[in-house]
Scaffold this motif. Structure first.
Motif: not given
Length: 387
Positions: A200-212
């Motif tokens: 979860l700490d790689e790729y776009d997981f954090e970007s998804l959180q930010n968007t939500l």
């Protein structure tokens, strides 16, 4: 007045009953939303796209853990199946049936899964997005709901691509993203999030959180931030700041019981508030044993769990927060609070002010203690940088 709402400033400027009551009413609404707001997340997509693993990852579980959504190469979900978040039961993840059938009808599917139940939809695919994905997205949009495309199992793509000469991770990710978006262009070029449920700490997981976070209403954002796994130092800091901003509401709500002239009642109610609030912090910051075990195994540092030994972490684990409240200073405040509540005219407001100060002090100490512990653990794990 760091991280406080203007309502608190009003109370401090004016100690009158009417101002206090208005502030308490606002605080109660805010705190009730923070603690009780529901969030229903629908996860759908083609059979075999990793829906159940994604649901498990959002709940902080491995696929083999007790209570995890069952996974498999065949469709294991025949009807919408709800999975409560282990520590946030008002956050529910719904594993919906697959949409891979050649005879797929989006309108019927939305009716069958009771689309009004969900706050938003996540549409997963581990390969390319298909006509069924597009039909479903159009129907979701028609029903005025939000949807997000997730290209799953990115770690599998990276593993196979790494074997090739001249491997460039960012180039491979760009190619996958562009390929996915090309298939979705009739929807107006929606964003595609590349995610691995294992990392979860790689790729776009954090970007998804930010968007939500950006797109959810504020009260729904509280639930998301409390339940969403800690995937980076930046995501941890967001959680910490959210809890710090909420201290004023928890403190003012606890102050409401000070108007009842019964010795010990306010102190007892304050403890309930403190326990609820700080226990939510404890889980949200990833300090529970399951989260720490998962992190320790991931970075191969078994001693990380030994770092979670602060006084508040220990008190929460031993269910002993009442002992923290019973310190000499706070016991004295509780006694004076009772005496003030018996005075005519100024009694209620003065007592409530003392209750507010006592609870605010304890919550600040607790949040800072738990936050510092979480930061130390991430630093020792080699995950400390904020980006």
């Amino acid at each position: 007045m760091e991280n406080q709402d203007p309502a608190v400033v009003d109370v401090i400027k004016e100690s009158g009953e009417s101002t206090l009551e208005k502030a308490k009413a606002k605080a109660k609404t805010k705190f009730d939303q923070f603690v009780n707001v529901s969030l229903n997340i629908a996860v759908t997509g083609k059979t075999g796209s990793g829906k159940s693993s994604f649901v498990n990852a959002l709940r902080g579980l491995e696929d083999e853990d007790d209570g995890a959504a069952p996974t498999g190469v065949t469709e294991t979900t025949m009807v919408p199946t709800v999975y409560e978040h282990p520590e946030m039961p008002n956050v529910k993840l719904w594993d919906l049936p697959g949409i891979g059938s050649p005879n797929f009808k989006a309108k019927k599917y939305m009716k069958d899964v009771k689309f009004n139940t969900y706050d938003f939809f996540i549409i997963l695919n581990s390969e390319r997005f298909t006509k069924n994905d597009i039909m479903l997205a159009k129907e979701i949009r028609k029903q005025k709901k939000s949807f997000y495309f997730v290209r799953s199992k990115i770690d599998n793509d990276m593993s196979s691509e790494k074997m090739k000469k001249g491997f460039d991770e960012q180039k491979v990710l760009s190619i996958i993203r562009e390929y996915c978006q090309k298939n979705l262009k009739e929807l107006g070029n929606p964003r595609v999030f590349l995610i691995s449920s294992c990392y979860l700490d790689e790729y776009d997981f954090e970007s998804l959180q930010n968007t939500l976070e950006d797109e959810l209403p504020e009260h729904k954002k509280y639930a998301l931030l409390q339940a969403w796994p800690v995937c980076s130092a930046a995501s941890l800091e967001k959680k910490i700041n959210m809890f710090k901003r909420m201290i004023w509401a928890a403190s003012l709500v606890s102050a409401g019981v000070a108007v009842v002239p019964v010795p010990g009642l306010s102190a007892a109610c304050d403890v309930g508030m403190v326990v609820l609030f700080l226990t939510r912090c404890y889980y949200a910051f990833g300090l529970d044993e399951r989260s720490l075990t998962r992190l320790s195994e991931k970075v191969n540092k078994p001693h990380l769990k030994d770092l979670a030994k602060s006084k508040f972490v220990t008190a929460i684990r031993e269910k002993a927060l009442t002992r923290l409240q019973a310190s000499a200073a706070l016991a004295a405040i509780a006694t004076v609070e009772y005496l003030f509540s018996l005075l005519p005219g100024v009694g209620s407001a003065a007592a409530a002010g003392l209750s507010f100060a006592a609870t605010q002090y304890l919550l600040r100490e607790g949040v800072n203690d738990l936050a510092d512990t979480a930061r130390v653990i991430r630093k020792e794990a080699g995950l400390a940088s904020v980006h």
